[in-house]
Enzyme design. Structure first.
Site, PDB file in Angstrom:
ATOM      1  N   HIS A  83       8.386  -3.175  -7.286  1.00 40.93           N
ATOM      2  CA  HIS A  83       7.698  -2.811  -8.545  1.00 40.93           C
ATOM      3  C   HIS A  83       8.689  -2.174  -9.514  1.00 40.93           C
ATOM      4  O   HIS A  83       8.301  -1.284 -10.278  1.00 40.93           O
ATOM      5  CB  HIS A  83       6.556  -1.798  -8.323  1.00 40.93           C
ATOM      6  CG  HIS A  83       5.470  -2.226  -7.389  1.00 40.93           C
ATOM      7  ND1 HIS A  83       4.355  -2.906  -7.813  1.00 40.93           N
ATOM      8  CD2 HIS A  83       5.317  -2.046  -6.048  1.00 40.93           C
ATOM      9  CE1 HIS A  83       3.553  -3.118  -6.764  1.00 40.93           C
ATOM     10  NE2 HIS A  83       4.108  -2.610  -5.693  1.00 40.93           N
ATOM     11  N   SER A 107       5.728  -5.461  -1.413  1.00 37.31           N
ATOM     12  CA  SER A 107       5.658  -4.058  -1.835  1.00 37.31           C
ATOM     13  C   SER A 107       6.118  -3.148  -0.680  1.00 37.31           C
ATOM     14  O   SER A 107       7.271  -3.245  -0.264  1.00 37.31           O
ATOM     15  CB  SER A 107       4.246  -3.762  -2.330  1.00 37.31           C
ATOM     16  OG  SER A 107       4.181  -2.525  -2.980  1.00 37.31           O
ATOM     17  N   ALA A 108       5.263  -2.309  -0.131  1.00 32.08           N
ATOM     18  CA  ALA A 108       5.665  -1.477   1.007  1.00 32.08           C
ATOM     19  C   ALA A 108       6.234  -2.340   2.134  1.00 32.08           C
ATOM     20  O   ALA A 108       7.137  -1.917   2.856  1.00 32.08           O
ATOM     21  CB  ALA A 108       4.472  -0.666   1.513  1.00 32.08           C
ATOM     22  N   GLY A 154       0.862  -1.186   0.000  1.00 31.67           N
ATOM     23  CA  GLY A 154       0.000   0.000   0.000  1.00 31.67           C
ATOM     24  C   GLY A 154       0.888   1.222   0.000  1.00 31.67           C
ATOM     25  O   GLY A 154       1.868   1.272  -0.745  1.00 31.67           O
ATOM     26  N   GLU A 162       8.273  -6.748 -10.631  1.00 30.48           N
ATOM     27  CA  GLU A 162       7.051  -7.461 -10.250  1.00 30.48           C
ATOM     28  C   GLU A 162       7.183  -8.933 -10.627  1.00 30.48           C
ATOM     29  O   GLU A 162       7.869  -9.274 -11.588  1.00 30.48           O
ATOM     30  CB  GLU A 162       5.841  -6.819 -10.926  1.00 30.48           C
ATOM     31  CG  GLU A 162       5.610  -5.397 -10.408  1.00 30.48           C
ATOM     32  CD  GLU A 162       4.308  -4.780 -10.858  1.00 30.48           C
ATOM     33  OE1 GLU A 162       3.709  -5.285 -11.824  1.00 30.48           O
ATOM     34  OE2 GLU A 162       3.882  -3.795 -10.224  1.00 30.48           O
TER      35      GLU A 162
END
Lengths: 244, 244
Positions: free
Chosen positions: A166, A129-130, A97, A201
């Site tokens: 990403h 991700s985060a 997020g 990714e």
């Protein structure tokens, strides 16, 4: 250390947490994990009804996937004493997020040190991700918008390099904004001794003890100041990055 | 107030500061400006020889363009007392690059308040990209990588809304990272009373007194929490955004 650092939750067109499921399942099985403590703070707008509801929805979404691996998900936002929840956790999972909101809330709840301590003592950690960014020394290689000012950019400092999740090579045609590589080069210009892992990714990094490996379906791009970026294929031994 | 807030310096394939030249020329002429104080702090890697050299090169590049308008460029990094340079400036021009580094250096040199004060007293101000962001209340809608932690996210607060420069609709095919609109929606989720202006490349905003207008070649996209984004064509009167 036992880390699973995943670039992204979901490839376009796939089910939520689609591509990394075999890796998540393998990690949970390897360490015999039946329940995880989930950190949902990066999920700021899964609901228009505010953060509490957004975290609830995030927990449900992740629970539905982890149930396939017979693993329960307990979100930290239900705990009045988050640090105590960390002390008792089998494994911590940090969802993606907005990295700034994630880091702001982790500092606000004074969770960085307690989580780091547990991981250094052997507790498994997984993030996408985060959640992969937060395993790094700082958040300084996130792609996210700085929607809130955290008390500090410092993060868990579990690995001695920065991850850019990403990571992508593409750039919209006719757009003059910086490419991802240009942004990372700006980072290197003023942080010359820090290495940056561009994690595309559908790829991830696993750390087990003193060893580290690239897994998944895409090569990784390693950036260092003054050196041409290097590509590493999935399966590559990246242990040297832990010890440099 | 006298502001020229430009989304981007250069469209792909054009000369440096190509498309905005007529607007820059008009602004300098309107206020009879023969010399500007340039803030180069966003330019972190125009040289591998370090920041000083990078700022020198940035100043030269901008000087070459402004010379066409018979306007001299004096970069603030030559001044031992930057705040004194601000006190004596005819006009301040802030170049693009990395917003975090720009804001970090402006705080480090304690320039926010002195610059704001001069602008409120009538000094003209021009900025592009990061230089447009820094005119906003905070840097919280930048696209840039947070390569350095500024003392604060607070900026010049010249307009009561946030600008997202280089706003773009395109998203790389097959990429799962957030679109620009999704990033702005995350911002709005936790900053519900703040409006965000998505300023596409090749467009700019001019503020003159209590009036504000969209100029350039692309429509602008206005984001507010809980409301469908609205589009405004070049030439639109945006004064309502100054008074809301």
């Amino acid at each position: 250390m036992k880390l699973l650092l995943i670039s992204n939750s979901t490839n376009p067109g796939e089910a939520y947490l689609g591509w990394p499921r075999p890796f998540i399942a393998g990690f949970l099985k390897k360490y015999d994990i039946s329940k995880v403590l989930f950190i949902p703070y990066a999920g700021v707008n899964l609901s228009a009804q505010g953060l509490k509801k957004s975290y609830d929805i995030y927990e449900e979404r992740v629970s539905a996937v982890f149930a396939e691996f017979s693993c329960k998900v307990d979100s930290i936002h239900h705990h009045h004493e988050p640090a105590s929840a960390v002390a008792e956790a089998e494994c911590i999972v940090v969802g993606g997020g907005n990295t700034f909101h994630l880091v702001a809330q982790m500092h606000h709840h004074k969770l960085m040190e307690p989580i780091r301590k547990r991981i250094m003592q052997g507790m498994p950690f997984m993030g996408w991700s985060a959640g992969a960014n937060v395993a790094c020394p700082t958040l300084r290689t996130t792609n996210d918008m700085p929607i809130i000012q955290p008390a500090s950019f410092d993060c868990l400092n579990l690995v001695p390099f920065q991850i850019n999740p990403h990571y992508l090579d593409a750039h919209p045609a006719g757009h003059g904004g910086e490419t991802r590589q240009q942004r990372i080069e700006e980072f290197l210009a003023i942080n010359r001794n820090v290495k940056v892992v561009g994690l595309r990714e559908a790829s991830l990094i696993e750390v087990e003890g003193l060893e580290m490996k690239l897994l998944g379906h895409k090569p990784m791009r390693l950036f260092q100041f003054g050196i041409e970026p290097e590509e590493f294929e999935p399966g590559s031994d990246l242990s040297f990055l832990l010890h440099s």
